[in-house]
Design a protein around this motif. Structure first.
Motif, PDB file in Angstrom:
ATOM      1  N   GLU A 219      -8.972 -70.351  -0.376  1.00  0.00           N
ATOM      2  CA  GLU A 219      -9.057 -71.565  -1.816  1.00  0.00           C
ATOM      3  C   GLU A 219     -10.648 -71.813  -1.941  1.00  0.00           C
ATOM      4  N   LEU A 220     -11.541 -71.099  -1.156  1.00  0.00           N
ATOM      5  CA  LEU A 220     -13.044 -71.478  -2.099  1.00  0.00           C
ATOM      6  C   LEU A 220     -13.082 -70.239  -2.805  1.00  0.00           C
ATOM      7  N   GLY A 221     -12.282 -69.261  -2.658  1.00  0.00           N
ATOM      8  CA  GLY A 221     -12.866 -68.526  -3.623  1.00  0.00           C
ATOM      9  C   GLY A 221     -14.128 -67.080  -2.581  1.00  0.00           C
ATOM     10  N   LEU A 222     -13.487 -67.075  -1.661  1.00  0.00           N
ATOM     11  CA  LEU A 222     -14.287 -66.320  -0.199  1.00  0.00           C
ATOM     12  C   LEU A 222     -13.610 -64.925  -0.244  1.00  0.00           C
ATOM     13  N   THR A 223     -12.352 -64.620  -1.332  1.00  0.00           N
ATOM     14  CA  THR A 223     -11.471 -63.457  -0.836  1.00  0.00           C
ATOM     15  C   THR A 223     -12.381 -62.528  -0.878  1.00  0.00           C
ATOM     16  N   ARG A 224     -12.804 -61.849  -2.543  1.00  0.00           N
ATOM     17  CA  ARG A 224     -13.355 -60.998  -2.630  1.00  0.00           C
ATOM     18  C   ARG A 224     -14.668 -60.485  -1.170  1.00  0.00           C
ATOM     19  N   CYS A 225     -15.303 -61.695  -1.052  1.00  0.00           N
ATOM     20  CA  CYS A 225     -16.316 -60.845  -0.214  1.00  0.00           C
ATOM     21  C   CYS A 225     -15.984 -61.027   1.710  1.00  0.00           C
TER      22      CYS A 225
ATOM     23  N   MET B 255     -13.415 -76.961   7.620  1.00  0.00           N
ATOM     24  CA  MET B 255     -12.217 -77.314   6.406  1.00  0.00           C
ATOM     25  C   MET B 255     -10.812 -76.526   7.376  1.00  0.00           C
ATOM     26  N   LEU B 256     -11.464 -75.753   8.541  1.00  0.00           N
ATOM     27  CA  LEU B 256     -10.018 -75.107   9.332  1.00  0.00           C
ATOM     28  C   LEU B 256      -8.893 -76.137   9.629  1.00  0.00           C
ATOM     29  N   VAL B 257      -9.824 -77.726  10.470  1.00  0.00           N
ATOM     30  CA  VAL B 257      -8.814 -78.430  10.514  1.00  0.00           C
ATOM     31  C   VAL B 257      -8.698 -79.338   9.680  1.00  0.00           C
TER      32      VAL B 257
ATOM     33  N   VAL C 154     -16.775 -62.453   6.981  1.00  0.00           N
ATOM     34  CA  VAL C 154     -17.661 -63.794   6.535  1.00  0.00           C
ATOM     35  C   VAL C 154     -15.510 -64.683   7.179  1.00  0.00           C
ATOM     36  N   LEU C 155     -14.549 -63.204   6.982  1.00  0.00           N
ATOM     37  CA  LEU C 155     -13.048 -64.033   7.514  1.00  0.00           C
ATOM     38  C   LEU C 155     -13.318 -63.151   8.786  1.00  0.00           C
ATOM     39  N   GLU C 156     -14.178 -62.456   9.614  1.00  0.00           N
ATOM     40  CA  GLU C 156     -14.332 -63.111  11.276  1.00  0.00           C
ATOM     41  C   GLU C 156     -14.858 -64.269  11.733  1.00  0.00           C
ATOM     42  N   THR C 157     -16.075 -64.549  10.945  1.00  0.00           N
ATOM     43  CA  THR C 157     -16.688 -65.598  11.079  1.00  0.00           C
ATOM     44  C   THR C 157     -15.313 -66.975  11.096  1.00  0.00           C
ATOM     45  N   LEU C 158     -14.596 -67.213  10.081  1.00  0.00           N
ATOM     46  CA  LEU C 158     -13.591 -68.161   9.728  1.00  0.00           C
ATOM     47  C   LEU C 158     -12.577 -68.070  11.196  1.00  0.00           C
ATOM     48  N   THR C 159     -11.981 -66.193  11.484  1.00  0.00           N
ATOM     49  CA  THR C 159     -11.464 -66.884  11.925  1.00  0.00           C
ATOM     50  C   THR C 159     -11.569 -66.604  13.564  1.00  0.00           C
ATOM     51  N   TYR C 160     -12.888 -66.666  13.503  1.00  0.00           N
ATOM     52  CA  TYR C 160     -13.052 -67.470  15.321  1.00  0.00           C
ATOM     53  C   TYR C 160     -13.402 -68.859  15.479  1.00  0.00           C
TER      54      TYR C 160
ATOM     55  N   GLY D 139     -24.888 -69.498  -2.574  1.00  0.00           N
ATOM     56  CA  GLY D 139     -23.246 -69.883  -2.216  1.00  0.00           C
ATOM     57  C   GLY D 139     -22.318 -70.117  -1.423  1.00  0.00           C
ATOM     58  N   GLU D 140     -22.390 -68.376  -1.675  1.00  0.00           N
ATOM     59  CA  GLU D 140     -21.301 -67.716  -0.825  1.00  0.00           C
ATOM     60  C   GLU D 140     -21.282 -68.560   1.001  1.00  0.00           C
ATOM     61  N   ARG D 141     -22.421 -68.369   1.506  1.00  0.00           N
ATOM     62  CA  ARG D 141     -22.672 -68.972   3.240  1.00  0.00           C
ATOM     63  C   ARG D 141     -22.404 -70.184   3.121  1.00  0.00           C
ATOM     64  N   LYS D 142     -23.170 -71.063   2.091  1.00  0.00           N
ATOM     65  CA  LYS D 142     -22.739 -72.339   2.256  1.00  0.00           C
ATOM     66  C   LYS D 142     -20.840 -72.781   1.871  1.00  0.00           C
ATOM     67  N   ARG D 143     -20.271 -71.844   1.449  1.00  0.00           N
ATOM     68  CA  ARG D 143     -18.978 -72.511   0.709  1.00  0.00           C
ATOM     69  C   ARG D 143     -18.353 -71.878   2.442  1.00  0.00           C
ATOM     70  N   VAL D 144     -19.116 -70.969   3.198  1.00  0.00           N
ATOM     71  CA  VAL D 144     -18.432 -70.427   4.803  1.00  0.00           C
ATOM     72  C   VAL D 144     -18.288 -71.207   5.312  1.00  0.00           C
ATOM     73  N   SER D 145     -20.218 -71.718   5.450  1.00  0.00           N
ATOM     74  CA  SER D 145     -20.020 -73.122   6.422  1.00  0.00           C
ATOM     75  C   SER D 145     -18.799 -74.474   6.501  1.00  0.00           C
TER      76      SER D 145
END
Length: 646
Positions: free
Chosen positions: A171-177, A204-206, A140-146, A193-199
């Motif tokens: 802020e999207l509740g993805l810290t644990r995963c 939301m990054l920008v 999850v973090l790698e996806t958001l970081t890239y 649900g977590e996949r949808k929040r990652v999308s």
């Protein structure tokens, strides 16, 4: 209303969450890092009388089909606009048009702060498709970081971009995963649900001013769906304009919507505030027959032309009135569309014109503050990030245990079959060299076919949001393929060459390996080209099977007397050039072998299988393979470029 140049936290401040009906935005359990602060430029989205048609083929010839017809509406900063309608009603088409991602001609007016869509506005627009297009082996973090490294401006440091990704995850509740892999159909990962929040997090990054989502609750349970919609409403409260399509929301989800657009077969039957929607339909003669009813179910029934009130079905008088409506206006749908045009459309258009007049000066100021530079990062930075991401994602597939077992087991078995053959068994050695050319033609070609058809959803999504240039992605993909595609054939040739008893010379071995690796790159290039041109795995696999069968037959091993009218096929077979080079490297012109029962020696070049190959100028064979390599790669890029423009 927020000031246009105000600096706003990427998420939503808890002090803004005053609505008792909506839970706060999900927060991470751990303390999130200090976020990078961005300015939110509030965007008012207005669409007026939008029409969209497509040409379809039929037995009677080509005909036009209207997908969206005459839809109008507005969405302001801080508002959550939901589009309701049955399947096939045009919700996704309208949403795609609002995001500026719909091919073809759109009639009507779609404006953002009174302006047409620009590259700067497109970059400030987040679009979340219904299907989550994510790399399965990244966390999850790698996806958001890239995504942050590619989307955020180059003025920020790499560490600041990584902190932004961590803050969005919190802020999207993805810290644990955060350290869990995304997963896919054959790989267990995070939940739906977590996949949808990652999308959503990627968009939301920008800190987008406008966020568009297609069916964000599709396939989720009611609790997860509620959390997703609550998150969207919280994001809207941060000064963003949020528009989403939704198929069949529950009552508590329906109460979260500020505005509503209801479609029936592409035509609007309601557009406006969500709260008075039921009162409007009651005013034109449609109201539920009982107190406790899900408003969304009621509206969807109407959009389907179904009157949900059971009393209307039992009451002859009411049933007669309903039949009168159907006789006059042919159907319930037509009556609802007629009522919308008569009662709501004039008011809506007047509201849009008043807003345009009131905000014209303010909108132009806001638009001028945003740079229309197409790219936030230079080519080199995009290339480095995409190369790093590609290597990290594909190493799991390229070096999987199954693929390693496949290659090593075949190399050992073939080495045992040709165990210590020598120059006196020249037919066997020529067969081994032919096996090299064929195996390392089939294997990389069929693997490469799947690359672009499978990655297309990700490429389209990321390119549509302006994350990177197509050239930077393509070059990064080609460079990243080198260690992924060349390691296994190196292992294979190393094992089989020495076990098979080929010429015990390091130079000959090195040249043999170089020819095989060049053959691998050409075969892979052809596979990539087929996949990029057809963009259909079944079609590409079928065509490649036919091509490889032809290349196999005309390479000079099985058939040595090909009819003249079809002899030209030899010159387009990369397997033939590879086979000729392998034989030419293995045997010198003056090399001999025992050609009789102890009666003498013969030149290797006089052996029938070798003599037919006409090995005179190996430089031409190398040039032919290099030309194919470059040609197929250029064809692949052109196909990707044209495919993205369609």
């Amino acid at each position: 209303m927020m000031q246009e140049n105000s600096s706003i936290h990427l998420g939503v401040s808890p002090t803004n969450l005053a609505d008792a009906n909506v839970s706060p935005c999900p927060e991470g359990e751990d303390q999130a890092p200090q976020p990078v602060r961005f300015s939110v430029h509030p965007v008012t989205l207005k669409f007026e009388d939008v029409w969209y048609s497509i040409e379809i083929e039929s037995r009677q010839g080509g005909m036009s089909r209207t997908i969206v017809s005459g839809v109008s509406g507005t969405a302001r900063p801080g508002e959550l606009l939901a589009m309701l309608g049955p399947s096939g009603s045009g919700k996704t088409t309208l949403l795609t048009a609002l995001g500026g991602r719909l091919p073809g001609k759109i009639t009507g007016s779609i404006t953002y702060n009174g302006q047409a869509l620009s590259s700067g506005m497109k970059r400030r627009t987040g679009f979340v498709a219904q299907d989550d297009a994510l790399y399965p082996h990244l966390t999850v973090l790698e996806t958001l970081t890239y995504a942050a490294l590619l989307k955020l401006p180059s003025s920020l440091t790499r560490r600041e971009k990584a902190e932004q990704a961590e803050m969005v995850a919190a802020e999207l509740g993805l810290t644990r995963c955060g350290n869990s892999i995304i997963g896919g159909p054959l790989l267990r990962g995070i939940s739906g649900g977590e996949r949808k929040r990652v999308s959503i997090g990627q968009e939301m990054l920008v800190n987008p001013s406008l966020l568009l989502l297609d069916e964000p609750t599709s396939g989720l349970d009611s609790t997860t769906a509620h959390r997703i919609v609550a998150t969207l409403r919280c994001l809207a409260r941060g000064g963003r304009t949020v528009v989403t399509t939704i198929h069949q929301p529950s009552t508590r989800l329906f109460r979260m919507f500020h505005k509503l657009v209801v479609l029936s077969e592409g035509s609007p039957i309601y557009s406006g505030a969500a709260a008075p929607a039921m009162d409007y339909f009651a005013s034109i003669g449609y109201e539920p027959g009982f107190n406790f009813v899900n408003p969304a179910d009621f509206l969807l029934d109407l959009a389907n032309g179904v009157t949900p009130d059971p009393r209307h079905e039992d009451d002859d008088e009411n049933h007669g009135k309903q039949e009168h409506h159907l006789d006059d206006l042919q159907s319930t749908k037509q009556f609802l569309i007629y009522s919308y045009k008569k009662n709501l459309q004039p008011l809506l258009k007047e509201e849009i014109r008043q807003q345009d007049q009131h905000n014209s000066r303010k909108s132009s100021l806001s638009s001028s503050r945003c740079s229309d530079n197409q790219w936030t990062n230079n080519w080199w930075l995009q290339f480095k990030v995409l190369l790093s991401r590609g290597l990290k994602e594909r190493k799991h597939e390229s070096y999987s245990g199954l693929r390693m077992f496949q290659v090593i087991s075949v190399s050992i078995i073939s080495g045992l079959l040709w165990w210590h053959s020598d120059a006196n068994h020249i037919q066997d050695q020529v067969g081994l060299l032919f096996f090299f050319s064929i195996f390392w033609g089939f294997f990389p070609l069929f693997n490469a076919i799947f690359v672009f058809p499978l990655e297309r959803p990700i490429i389209v999504r990321e390119r549509s949001s302006g994350m990177y240039r197509l050239s930077s992605y393509y070059i990064a993909r080609m460079v990243g393929d080198l260690p992924m595609e060349l390691v296994l054939p190196t292992i294979f040739v190393t094992i089989t060459y020495w076990m098979g008893g080929l010429k015990p010379s390091l130079l000959t071995f090195a040249l043999t390996l170089a020819v095989v690796l060049l053959n691998v790159l050409v075969a892979q290039s052809l596979g990539l080209a087929l996949g990029a041109v057809l963009m259909d795995v079944k079609q590409a696999t079928t065509l490649s099977s036919v091509l490889m069968l032809v290349f196999l037959l005309v390479s000079g091993y099985y058939i040595q007397h090909i009819p003249m009218f079809i002899d030209w096929l030899r010159y387009i077979s990369f397997s033939q050039y590879c086979y000729r080079l392998l034989v030419g490297v293995q045997y010198s012109e003056n090399e001999v072998y025992e050609c009789g029962f102890g009666s003498g020696s013969c030149r290797a070049y006089d052996f029938p299988a070798i003599k037919y190959l006409h090995i005179h100028n190996m430089a031409l064979d190398v040039a032919a393979l290099v030309l194919m390599l470059v040609g197929y790669r250029v064809l692949t890029y052109v196909a990707l470029r044209l495919g993205h423009q369609r």
